[in-house]
Scaffold this active site. Structure first.
Site, PDB file in Angstrom:
ATOM      1  N   CYS A 205       6.070  -0.605  -5.662  1.00 24.95           N
ATOM      2  CA  CYS A 205       7.281  -1.331  -6.049  1.00 24.95           C
ATOM      3  C   CYS A 205       7.037  -2.807  -5.769  1.00 24.95           C
ATOM      4  O   CYS A 205       6.992  -3.218  -4.609  1.00 24.95           O
ATOM      5  CB  CYS A 205       8.491  -0.821  -5.271  1.00 24.95           C
ATOM      6  SG  CYS A 205      10.042  -1.650  -5.738  1.00 24.95           S
TER       7      CYS A 205
ATOM      8  N   GLU B 121       8.413  -1.397 -13.388  1.00 23.58           N
ATOM      9  CA  GLU B 121       7.046  -0.882 -13.326  1.00 23.58           C
ATOM     10  C   GLU B 121       6.398  -1.150 -14.668  1.00 23.58           C
ATOM     11  O   GLU B 121       7.092  -1.347 -15.676  1.00 23.58           O
ATOM     12  CB  GLU B 121       7.051   0.612 -12.990  1.00 23.58           C
ATOM     13  CG  GLU B 121       5.684   1.187 -12.664  1.00 23.58           C
ATOM     14  CD  GLU B 121       4.959   0.415 -11.593  1.00 23.58           C
ATOM     15  OE1 GLU B 121       4.088  -0.410 -11.959  1.00 23.58           O
ATOM     16  OE2 GLU B 121       5.261   0.621 -10.394  1.00 23.58           O
TER      17      GLU B 121
END
Length: 232
Positions: free
Chosen positions: A2, A104
């Protein structure tokens, strides 16, 4: 992993969800990046929970300089209790990282295509975090944080093999409880959240620039290719 997230929820919504009182001046963010201030919810001694802003990128207390934080924006949930950089923070300084969603990137066919992942019901996510206090040789004090990651579920797994740990509402109290220190006791929190909890869509490549922070970065992008992908 992340490495980028958004938090556009109003403080009133976070206050209801997480039991907060004082607003530290929360403003919408659509492209929060490492080294920038990250909204963190932690236990306040005798005062319930508080929302504070800590630098994203945990600087271990033993680091010689602040540059170490760039290497520690994430911590693997499976090993955080053992790693020297994270061990004490994991035991004593756990936190929830509120997020409207996280980004992402797909790397299929040589392209880097960004996607935004959020809760399918529109509520804020609570990511598992830890925080630390670092003091420089000159006496400067810096509070920093990292986000824990786990194996990706089948949805996020289309993009990456890791994802942030998403803490379920029933586990907020356990995760923030300083008396709960054993990895086995906390292990259930580290399981990938169910695929149905999340949804994702392509977003503009403008999110690649950390200098850009605007609402359009989390909106669906017309050129996205997610609809062409096979299911898990």
């Amino acid at each position: 992993m992340c490495g980028r997230l958004a938090l556009s929820a109003r403080f009133e919504q976070l206050a209801r969800e997480f039991g907060l009182a004082a607003d530290p001046g929360l403003k919408p963010r659509y492209n929060v990046a490492p080294t920038q201030p990250l909204a963190v919810i932690r236990s306040a001694a005798g005062q319930g929970r508080e929302l504070v802003f800590l630098r994203w990128g945990l600087i271990p207390f033993w680091a010689k300089d602040a540059s170490a934080g760039a290497r520690f924006i994430n911590a693997r949930a499976e090993t955080a209790a053992e790693k020297p950089a994270f061990r004490l923070a994991f035991q004593h300084r756990r936190a929830l990282i509120p997020a409207s969603g996280f980004f992402e990137w797909s790397r299929r066919s040589g392209r880097k295509e960004p996607f935004f992942i959020r809760r399918s019901d529109g509520k804020p996510l609570a990511l598992a975090g830890i925080w630390e206090i670092w003091r420089s040789p000159e006496g400067e004090t810096v509070s920093t944080s990292a986000i824990l990651t786990t194996s990706a579920n089948s949805l996020v797994g289309r993009l990456h093999d890791r994802m942030p740990v998403v803490v379920a509402p029933d586990d907020y109290r356990l995760w923030l409880d300083p008396s709960a220190t054993g990895p086995d006791e906390l292990a259930r929190i580290f399981r990938p959240c169910p695929e149905a909890t999340l949804e994702m869509h392509s977003v503009s490549p403008r999110v690649n620039s950390t200098a850009i922070d605007e609402p359009g970065l989390v909106e669906p992008y017309a050129d996205g290719q997610l609809s062409l992908w096979p299911g898990p």
